[in-house]
Design a protein around this motif. Structure first.
Motif, PDB file in Angstrom:
ATOM      1  N   THR A  76       0.841  -1.202   0.000  1.00  0.00           N
ATOM      2  CA  THR A  76       0.000   0.000   0.000  1.00  0.00           C
ATOM      3  C   THR A  76       0.875   1.251   0.000  1.00  0.00           C
ATOM      4  OG1 THR A  76      -1.737  -1.144   1.233  1.00  0.00           O
ATOM      5  CG2 THR A  76      -1.826   1.255   1.205  1.00  0.00           C
ATOM      6  N   GLY A  77       1.901   1.243   0.869  1.00  0.00           N
ATOM      7  CA  GLY A  77       2.827   2.370   0.893  1.00  0.00           C
ATOM      8  C   GLY A  77       3.564   2.526  -0.419  1.00  0.00           C
ATOM      9  N   THR A  78       3.962   1.396  -1.020  1.00  0.00           N
ATOM     10  CA  THR A  78       4.636   1.437  -2.323  1.00  0.00           C
ATOM     11  C   THR A  78       3.700   1.985  -3.391  1.00  0.00           C
ATOM     12  OG1 THR A  78       5.890  -0.534  -1.681  1.00  0.00           O
ATOM     13  CG2 THR A  78       5.915   0.062  -3.999  1.00  0.00           C
ATOM     14  N   LEU A  79       2.447   1.516  -3.369  1.00  0.00           N
ATOM     15  CA  LEU A  79       1.444   1.994  -4.326  1.00  0.00           C
ATOM     16  C   LEU A  79       1.256   3.503  -4.205  1.00  0.00           C
ATOM     17  CD1 LEU A  79      -1.008   1.645  -6.266  1.00  0.00           C
ATOM     18  CD2 LEU A  79      -2.372   1.070  -4.257  1.00  0.00           C
ATOM     19  N   LEU A  80       1.074   3.981  -2.970  1.00  0.00           N
ATOM     20  CA  LEU A  80       0.851   5.411  -2.759  1.00  0.00           C
ATOM     21  C   LEU A  80       2.065   6.247  -3.160  1.00  0.00           C
ATOM     22  CD1 LEU A  80      -0.990   5.337   0.696  1.00  0.00           C
ATOM     23  CD2 LEU A  80      -1.993   5.765  -1.552  1.00  0.00           C
ATOM     24  N   SER A  81       3.271   5.763  -2.809  1.00  0.00           N
ATOM     25  CA  SER A  81       4.476   6.526  -3.149  1.00  0.00           C
ATOM     26  C   SER A  81       4.701   6.539  -4.653  1.00  0.00           C
ATOM     27  CB  SER A  81       5.695   5.949  -2.423  1.00  0.00           C
ATOM     28  OG  SER A  81       5.972   4.634  -2.846  1.00  0.00           O
ATOM     29  N   ALA A  82       4.437   5.391  -5.332  1.00  0.00           N
ATOM     30  CA  ALA A  82       4.606   5.346  -6.786  1.00  0.00           C
ATOM     31  C   ALA A  82       3.603   6.265  -7.482  1.00  0.00           C
ATOM     32  CB  ALA A  82       4.438   3.915  -7.287  1.00  0.00           C
ATOM     33  N   LEU A  83       2.358   6.253  -7.000  1.00  0.00           N
ATOM     34  CA  LEU A  83       1.349   7.139  -7.579  1.00  0.00           C
ATOM     35  C   LEU A  83       1.700   8.609  -7.343  1.00  0.00           C
ATOM     36  CD1 LEU A  83      -1.999   5.330  -6.689  1.00  0.00           C
ATOM     37  CD2 LEU A  83      -1.009   5.641  -8.968  1.00  0.00           C
ATOM     38  N   ALA A  84       2.154   8.903  -6.126  1.00  0.00           N
ATOM     39  CA  ALA A  84       2.500  10.290  -5.802  1.00  0.00           C
ATOM     40  C   ALA A  84       3.616  10.795  -6.704  1.00  0.00           C
ATOM     41  CB  ALA A  84       2.914  10.396  -4.331  1.00  0.00           C
ATOM     42  N   PHE A  85       4.669   9.974  -6.852  1.00  0.00           N
ATOM     43  CA  PHE A  85       5.775  10.400  -7.711  1.00  0.00           C
ATOM     44  C   PHE A  85       5.388  10.339  -9.181  1.00  0.00           C
ATOM     45  CE2 PHE A  85       9.152  10.761  -4.580  1.00  0.00           C
ATOM     46  CZ  PHE A  85       9.963  11.702  -5.196  1.00  0.00           C
ATOM     47  N   GLY A  86       4.540   9.375  -9.553  1.00  0.00           N
ATOM     48  CA  GLY A  86       4.088   9.315 -10.937  1.00  0.00           C
ATOM     49  C   GLY A  86       3.336  10.565 -11.335  1.00  0.00           C
ATOM     50  N   LEU A  87       2.523  11.103 -10.426  1.00  0.00           N
ATOM     51  CA  LEU A  87       1.749  12.310 -10.720  1.00  0.00           C
ATOM     52  C   LEU A  87       2.650  13.543 -10.823  1.00  0.00           C
ATOM     53  CD1 LEU A  87      -1.382  11.706  -8.452  1.00  0.00           C
ATOM     54  CD2 LEU A  87      -1.285  11.635 -10.954  1.00  0.00           C
TER      55      LEU A  87
ATOM     56  N   LEU B 224       4.631  -0.260 -11.318  1.00  0.00           N
ATOM     57  CA  LEU B 224       4.895  -0.619  -9.926  1.00  0.00           C
ATOM     58  C   LEU B 224       3.649  -0.404  -9.069  1.00  0.00           C
ATOM     59  CD1 LEU B 224       7.090  -1.410  -7.796  1.00  0.00           C
ATOM     60  CD2 LEU B 224       7.543   1.036  -7.536  1.00  0.00           C
ATOM     61  N   ALA B 225       2.945   0.685  -9.329  1.00  0.00           N
ATOM     62  CA  ALA B 225       1.713   0.960  -8.587  1.00  0.00           C
ATOM     63  C   ALA B 225       0.661  -0.112  -8.869  1.00  0.00           C
ATOM     64  CB  ALA B 225       1.173   2.339  -8.958  1.00  0.00           C
ATOM     65  N   PHE B 226       0.540  -0.520 -10.135  1.00  0.00           N
ATOM     66  CA  PHE B 226      -0.442  -1.551 -10.489  1.00  0.00           C
ATOM     67  C   PHE B 226      -0.127  -2.870  -9.779  1.00  0.00           C
ATOM     68  CE2 PHE B 226      -1.400  -5.270 -13.112  1.00  0.00           C
ATOM     69  CZ  PHE B 226      -2.782  -5.172 -13.205  1.00  0.00           C
ATOM     70  N   ALA B 227       1.140  -3.296  -9.825  1.00  0.00           N
ATOM     71  CA  ALA B 227       1.526  -4.566  -9.202  1.00  0.00           C
ATOM     72  C   ALA B 227       1.225  -4.550  -7.713  1.00  0.00           C
ATOM     73  CB  ALA B 227       3.010  -4.838  -9.446  1.00  0.00           C
ATOM     74  N   ASN B 228       1.502  -3.431  -7.067  1.00  0.00           N
ATOM     75  CA  ASN B 228       1.263  -3.361  -5.632  1.00  0.00           C
ATOM     76  C   ASN B 228      -0.217  -3.219  -5.299  1.00  0.00           C
ATOM     77  OD1 ASN B 228       3.865  -3.266  -3.855  1.00  0.00           O
ATOM     78  ND2 ASN B 228       4.386  -2.220  -5.756  1.00  0.00           N
ATOM     79  N   GLY B 229      -1.001  -2.686  -6.229  1.00  0.00           N
ATOM     80  CA  GLY B 229      -2.439  -2.688  -6.035  1.00  0.00           C
ATOM     81  C   GLY B 229      -2.996  -4.106  -6.030  1.00  0.00           C
ATOM     82  N   VAL B 230      -2.492  -4.940  -6.942  1.00  0.00           N
ATOM     83  CA  VAL B 230      -2.887  -6.353  -6.977  1.00  0.00           C
ATOM     84  C   VAL B 230      -2.462  -7.054  -5.688  1.00  0.00           C
ATOM     85  CG1 VAL B 230      -2.564  -8.560  -8.174  1.00  0.00           C
ATOM     86  CG2 VAL B 230      -2.807  -6.447  -9.490  1.00  0.00           C
ATOM     87  N   ASN B 231      -1.302  -6.669  -5.158  1.00  0.00           N
ATOM     88  CA  ASN B 231      -0.783  -7.316  -3.946  1.00  0.00           C
ATOM     89  C   ASN B 231      -1.681  -7.136  -2.731  1.00  0.00           C
ATOM     90  OD1 ASN B 231       1.465  -8.304  -5.242  1.00  0.00           O
ATOM     91  ND2 ASN B 231       2.797  -6.595  -4.647  1.00  0.00           N
ATOM     92  N   LEU B 232      -2.478  -6.097  -2.733  1.00  0.00           N
ATOM     93  CA  LEU B 232      -3.383  -5.866  -1.602  1.00  0.00           C
ATOM     94  C   LEU B 232      -4.359  -7.025  -1.422  1.00  0.00           C
ATOM     95  CD1 LEU B 232      -4.240  -2.073  -2.026  1.00  0.00           C
ATOM     96  CD2 LEU B 232      -2.378  -3.129  -0.749  1.00  0.00           C
ATOM     97  N   VAL B 233      -4.670  -7.695  -2.510  1.00  0.00           N
ATOM     98  CA  VAL B 233      -5.552  -8.863  -2.455  1.00  0.00           C
ATOM     99  C   VAL B 233      -4.745 -10.164  -2.477  1.00  0.00           C
ATOM    100  CG1 VAL B 233      -7.411 -10.094  -3.631  1.00  0.00           C
ATOM    101  CG2 VAL B 233      -7.411  -7.591  -3.598  1.00  0.00           C
TER     102      VAL B 233
END
Length: 454
Positions: free
Chosen positions: A186-197, A303-312
């Motif tokens: 989740t932290g990886t997803l949020l950080s990747a999205l934040a930097f991606g934006l 990276l954000a997509f992969a970590n989003g899948v990891n949540l499940v």
């Protein structure tokens, strides 16, 4: 007489109903508390890993040109990775310090302290002046903030893990531990999205001020995290052990090194391989894509997509380990990782966005879930209650230092030694790392049915 008997049965029935009602209320209260602890641990881990992994992405994209602009592009990245590695070198020390007091004084208070440390350090990174303003003090302060981050996350993981498995259903320890572990993706997803934006900004604006925004957002997350942490109760297994023994071990680390050193070594090396593969995806792959002349934002969103899948996927794999055992799931994950390392780099090198997402999903999610899903429970079940915080923390954090802290430096050096043209050596390095970690799992006993109440 019959009236007296009726009254007696009525009183007895009322007492029984009252007792059952009390049990139900107690059970409901316990379930609510478990949910509160799990949510607290998950969100706390997510916030701390968001902060910690922001630095990882910034090391690959920002800190080289901003803080080490006097060096060549490749060497400035190496210098940025060196400060990045300092956080991983500090993590075992954080595990020792917070594990020591967590095993002696309790888990909860340590988690509140680590949250404050991480949030303040990350916010200050976003406020740091550049070398053009304060000279050498800028990279020195950057290094100091990274060390504080390392100490904080070193104490966070073990404490949150202990709270989850020591509060929850002992037959579902893998699942409960994984619900804490998904704080990391989740932290990886949020950080990747934040930097991606912010990476969508023009390059000059991104390097001037855009990169600071995700770090400054940490201040808001800090307030949320501390509020949640203050609402949970202490671990019941810790309180029971304290009541039973009167005083916990005065020096948990000394006890570990004397009586449980084999478990510590196996835990360290088991954790190192998956962390090496993970950090290459989070850092070096960004550098590799940029070196190919491709858009690095593709890798960030992959990276954000992969970590989003990891949540499940992580909890699913943890459930499998609760049902079939930790070792079979972990060994399968290691074998898949070894097989997928080469195809991962081939897919990324195409520059195709869909194939890049596929590459990150195969290695960073499908294989990674089989490793990280059972990992938290597997490490924790190796140690007794009086040393579990210290043991699990040291095992995971030394594994982080060995597997993740130095790996970006090593693989960047391997890649640079080929003139930046081949990743065969990088792939071979990761495959050997995973093989060694897998052998440690093979040598470890199965822990799924271990009684952790002592």
């Amino acid at each position: 007489m019959m009236l007296q008997e009726a009254n007696t049965y009525s009183i007895a029935g009322t007492a029984a109903v009252a007792a059952v009602s009390d049990d139900i209320r107690h059970a409901n209260s316990d379930r609510r508390e478990v949910r509160r602890v799990i949510i607290s641990g998950y969100l706390g881990c997510a916030i701390e890993f968001y902060d910690f992994l922001l630095y990882s992405t910034a090391s690959a994209l920002v800190f080289g040109p901003v803080f080490f602009g006097n060096l060549s592009p490749l060497m400035s990245t190496v210098a940025a990775y060196a400060t990045f590695a300092a956080g991983y070198l500090a993590r075992p020390l954080g595990g020792i310090i917070f594990g020591h007091f967590g095993d002696r004084l309790g888990r909860k208070s340590m988690l509140v302290i680590t949250m404050w440390m991480m949030g303040i350090a990350s916010t200050l990174v976003g406020l740091l002046p550049t070398p053009q303003t304060i000279g050498w003090a800028a990279p020195a302060l950057l290094l100091l903030m990274r060390i504080i981050q390392g100490l904080a996350v070193g104490g966070e993981y073990g404490g949150a893990l202990m709270m989850a498995i020591e509060h929850g259903d002992q037959k579902r320890r893998g699942l409960f531990a994984s619900l804490i572990h998904i704080g990391a993706p989740t932290g990886t997803l949020l950080s990747a999205l934040a930097f991606g934006l912010v990476k969508l900004l023009p390059e000059d604006q991104f390097l001037q001020w855009g990169w600071r925004v995700p770090f400054l957002f940490s201040a808001l997350l800090l307030i949320i995290g501390v509020y949640i942490r203050n609402r949970i109760s202490e671990s019941p297994l810790f309180l029971e052990a304290l009541k039973r023994e009167g005083e916990m071990s005065r020096f948990p680390l000394a006890h570990l090194l004397r009586f449980e050193w084999k478990a510590v070594i196996l835990a360290v090396v088991t954790a190192a391989g998956p962390l090496a593969v993970f950090i290459v995806g989070a850092t070096f792959t960004q550098t590799y894509i940029r070196n190919l002349g491709l858009d690095s934002s593709i890798a960030l969103f992959a990276l954000a997509f992969a970590n989003g899948v990891n949540l499940v996927w992580f909890p699913v794999c943890a459930h499998l380990s609760d049902k079939y055992g930790r070792r079979p799931v972990l060994i399968t994950g290691f074998l898949l990782s070894i097989l997928l390392i080469g195809p991962n780099f081939l897919l990324v090198s195409t520059g195709d966005p869909i194939l890049t997402v596929l590459a990150f999903w195969l290695l960073g999610s499908f294989a990674a879930g089989l490793l990280y899903g059972p990992m938290g429970a597997f490490l924790s079940e190796k140690f007794s209650t009086k040393t579990r915080y210290t043991g699990a923390s040291i095992g995971y954090q030394l594994g982080s230092t060995l597997g993740a802290g130095l790996t970006p430096l090593i693989v960047t050096w391997i890649f640079a030694s080929t003139g930046g043209t081949s990743v065969v050596g990088v792939g071979a390095f990761l495959a050997v790392f995973c093989l060694i970690s897998m052998l440690c799992v093979v040598l470890s006993p199965e822990t799924r049915q271990t009684d952790i109440s002592h």
